[in-house]
Scaffold this active site. Structure first.
Site, PDB file in Angstrom:
ATOM      1  N   LYS A 197      51.539  28.088  39.611  1.00 15.29           N
ATOM      2  CA  LYS A 197      50.326  28.966  39.125  1.00 15.29           C
ATOM      3  C   LYS A 197      49.727  30.045  40.318  1.00 15.29           C
ATOM      4  O   LYS A 197      49.612  29.640  40.967  1.00 15.29           O
ATOM      5  CB  LYS A 197      49.322  28.022  38.799  1.00 15.29           C
ATOM      6  CG  LYS A 197      48.063  28.748  38.114  1.00 15.29           C
ATOM      7  CD  LYS A 197      47.134  27.683  37.603  1.00 15.29           C
ATOM      8  CE  LYS A 197      45.928  28.569  37.208  1.00 15.29           C
ATOM      9  NZ  LYS A 197      44.970  27.596  36.645  1.00 15.29           N
ATOM     10  N   ARG A 207      38.330  34.029  32.112  1.00 17.89           N
ATOM     11  CA  ARG A 207      37.198  33.400  32.776  1.00 17.89           C
ATOM     12  C   ARG A 207      36.004  33.774  32.195  1.00 17.89           C
ATOM     13  O   ARG A 207      35.074  33.224  32.031  1.00 17.89           O
ATOM     14  CB  ARG A 207      37.320  33.861  34.224  1.00 17.89           C
ATOM     15  CG  ARG A 207      38.277  33.098  34.832  1.00 17.89           C
ATOM     16  CD  ARG A 207      38.653  33.607  36.303  1.00 17.89           C
ATOM     17  NE  ARG A 207      39.901  32.865  36.833  1.00 17.89           N
ATOM     18  CZ  ARG A 207      40.308  33.234  38.219  1.00 17.89           C
ATOM     19  NH1 ARG A 207      39.701  34.248  38.765  1.00 17.89           N
ATOM     20  NH2 ARG A 207      41.336  32.780  38.364  1.00 17.89           N
ATOM     21  N   ARG A 219      40.331  31.852  44.144  1.00 20.71           N
ATOM     22  CA  ARG A 219      40.846  30.768  44.208  1.00 20.71           C
ATOM     23  C   ARG A 219      42.386  30.832  44.859  1.00 20.71           C
ATOM     24  O   ARG A 219      43.232  30.116  44.762  1.00 20.71           O
ATOM     25  CB  ARG A 219      41.529  30.608  42.689  1.00 20.71           C
ATOM     26  CG  ARG A 219      40.552  30.578  41.738  1.00 20.71           C
ATOM     27  CD  ARG A 219      41.023  29.599  40.489  1.00 20.71           C
ATOM     28  NE  ARG A 219      40.248  29.895  39.210  1.00 20.71           N
ATOM     29  CZ  ARG A 219      38.782  29.500  38.885  1.00 20.71           C
ATOM     30  NH1 ARG A 219      38.417  28.996  39.741  1.00 20.71           N
ATOM     31  NH2 ARG A 219      38.365  29.920  37.670  1.00 20.71           N
ATOM     32  N   LYS A 250      53.019  30.335  35.514  1.00 22.32           N
ATOM     33  CA  LYS A 250      52.042  31.104  34.906  1.00 22.32           C
ATOM     34  C   LYS A 250      51.448  32.142  35.896  1.00 22.32           C
ATOM     35  O   LYS A 250      51.332  31.842  37.004  1.00 22.32           O
ATOM     36  CB  LYS A 250      50.767  29.976  34.517  1.00 22.32           C
ATOM     37  CG  LYS A 250      49.529  30.513  34.119  1.00 22.32           C
ATOM     38  CD  LYS A 250      48.684  29.647  34.068  1.00 22.32           C
ATOM     39  CE  LYS A 250      47.259  29.970  33.651  1.00 22.32           C
ATOM     40  NZ  LYS A 250      46.218  29.379  34.226  1.00 22.32           N
TER      41      LYS A 250
HETATM   42  C1  PBG Z   1      41.670  26.660  34.636  1.00 19.91           C
HETATM   43  C2  PBG Z   1      42.756  27.545  33.843  1.00 19.91           C
HETATM   44  C3  PBG Z   1      42.935  29.043  33.922  1.00 19.91           C
HETATM   45  C4  PBG Z   1      43.622  29.306  32.884  1.00 19.91           C
HETATM   46  C5  PBG Z   1      44.407  28.195  32.380  1.00 19.91           C
HETATM   47  N1  PBG Z   1      43.659  27.154  33.072  1.00 19.91           N
HETATM   48  C6  PBG Z   1      42.040  30.040  34.692  1.00 19.91           C
HETATM   49  C7  PBG Z   1      41.998  30.168  36.078  1.00 19.91           C
HETATM   50  O1  PBG Z   1      42.856  29.268  36.757  1.00 19.91           O
HETATM   51  O2  PBG Z   1      41.196  30.860  36.629  1.00 19.91           O
HETATM   52  C8  PBG Z   1      43.995  30.735  32.618  1.00 19.91           C
HETATM   53  C9  PBG Z   1      44.380  31.080  31.082  1.00 19.91           C
HETATM   54  C10 PBG Z   1      44.582  32.440  30.596  1.00 19.91           C
HETATM   55  O3  PBG Z   1      44.168  33.285  31.543  1.00 19.91           O
HETATM   56  O4  PBG Z   1      44.767  32.626  29.635  1.00 19.91           O
HETATM   57  N2  PBG Z   1      42.193  26.451  35.868  1.00 19.91           N
END
Ligand code: PBG
Length: 330
Positions: A197, A207, A219, A250
């Site tokens: 990720k 968000r 992050r 992702k």
């Molecule tokens: C939670 C999470 C996120 C997403 C999925 N789980 C946001 C992030 O990490 O900031 C993003 C999903 C999307 O943008 O469609 N940590």
């Protein structure tokens, strides 16, 4: 001598093209991410994701039913709680938003496969994916967070989750969650790990949707640097070793090289998540009339499968399933 050049690619009609097609899609590979919000009688559109909504538990059935009608049987739940605190207690509360949604979905839609996003960021007042260390301030306490993530995963399984998907990026969380699930008897609940990720601007609309933007900092201390690919392979292999059943990459579109690379080095199924920013770009471009929405949806989905993913998470799941039914994709 007269030479006639034979065409290199097979020329023929649509039937021949379909016969030799290398990539085919099936609605059973699609997962739809859905946002569930505390409250009642809510179906509110997410401004940065036109066509996507936050649902209260009493109204989520509308969407689940239309997904089922289209042929999408898997969903991933994201929770939007009423209250947040320093330790994200809403994530693992017996009566938390996801726990309630799971119980109701299990009862009303027994034929659906329910997956949950396991993370703290929607539940912490500071919006980080873990709890904060006492010192130095403004860093996430990896090890103390593991306990809470494991607790969250177990509470999801108890409420009816068929699979859990940790997205927090803390180190060691797959092992911690696996041990906790096994201890509670949930040996059959698989873990889909958001192993690869990246720290990505493509999560911006999410968000907004989930109200989970970090209150300070970013992050980058726990999500991956998008300049790196070998690091992603390392993450994936470590998670498999810890017991991950499925590895997720992702975002999708800009990271399909990682799907292909990780597929080569592991034998677990690979998921690719087309995130909120990808959805928003396609919607915005289509609304402006700059691109053809359906064609772009099909092309982006197929490219993820062509790269090698087995599972595709997308806010366009229902549309893609309809295109499959109507023979316009796949
Ligand atoms: C939670 C999470 C996120 C997403 C999925 N789980 C946001 C992030 O990490 O900031 C993003 C999903 C999307 O943008 O469609 N940590």
């Amino acid at each position: 001598m007269d030479m006639t050049i034979r065409p290199r690619r097979l020329r023929g009609n649509e039937l021949l093209r379909k016969m030799v097609r290398e990539t085919r899609v099936d609605a059973s590979s699609l997962i739809y991410p859905i946002f569930i919000k505390e409250g009642s009688d809510i179906k509110e559109e997410i401004p940065t994701m036109p066509g996507q909504y936050r649902y209260s538990v009493d109204r989520m059935g509308e969407k689940l039913q239309s997904l089922l009608d289209a042929g999408v049987k898997s969903v991933m739940f994201f929770g939007i709680p009423d209250q947040k605190d320093e330790v994200g207690s809403g994530a693992y509360a017996e009566n938390g938003i996801i726990q309630k949604a799971l119980r109701q979905a299990k009862r009303d839609f027994p034929g659906m496969y329910l997956i949950t996003d396991v993370c703290m960021c929607e539940y912490t007042s500071h919006g980080h994916c873990g709890i904060l260390a006492k010192s130095p301030q403004e860093t996430v306490d990896n090890d103390r967070t593991l306990e809470l993530l494991a607790k969250t995963a177990v509470s999801h399984a108890r409420a009816g989750a068929d699979m859990v998907a940790p997205s927090d990026m803390m180190d060691g969380r797959v092992a911690a969650i696996r041990a906790a699930l096994d201890e509670e008897g949930f040996l059959n609940v698989p873990i889909m790990s958001y192993a690869v990720k990246y720290a990505s601007a493509f999560y911006g609309p999410f968000r907004d949707a989930a109200g989970s933007a970090p209150a300070f900092g970013d992050r980058r201390s726990y999500q991956m640097d998008y300049h790196n690919s070998r690091e992603g392979i390392k993450e994936a292999l470590l998670d498999v070793e810890e017991g991950a059943d499925i590895i997720m990459v992702k975002p999708a579109m800009s990271y399909l090289d990682m799907v292909t690379k990780i597929k080569e080095v592991t034998d677990v199924p690979i998921a690719s998540y087309s995130v909120s920013g990808e959805y928003a770009m396609i919607k915005a471009g289509a609304q402006l009339g700059y691109i053809d929405e359906e064609k772009i949806i099909c092309e982006t989905a197929i490219s993820a499968f062509r790269a090698g993913c087995d599972i595709y998470l997308t806010y366009f799941a229902e549309e893609i399933a309809k295109y499959i039914r109507e023979g316009r994709i796949g």
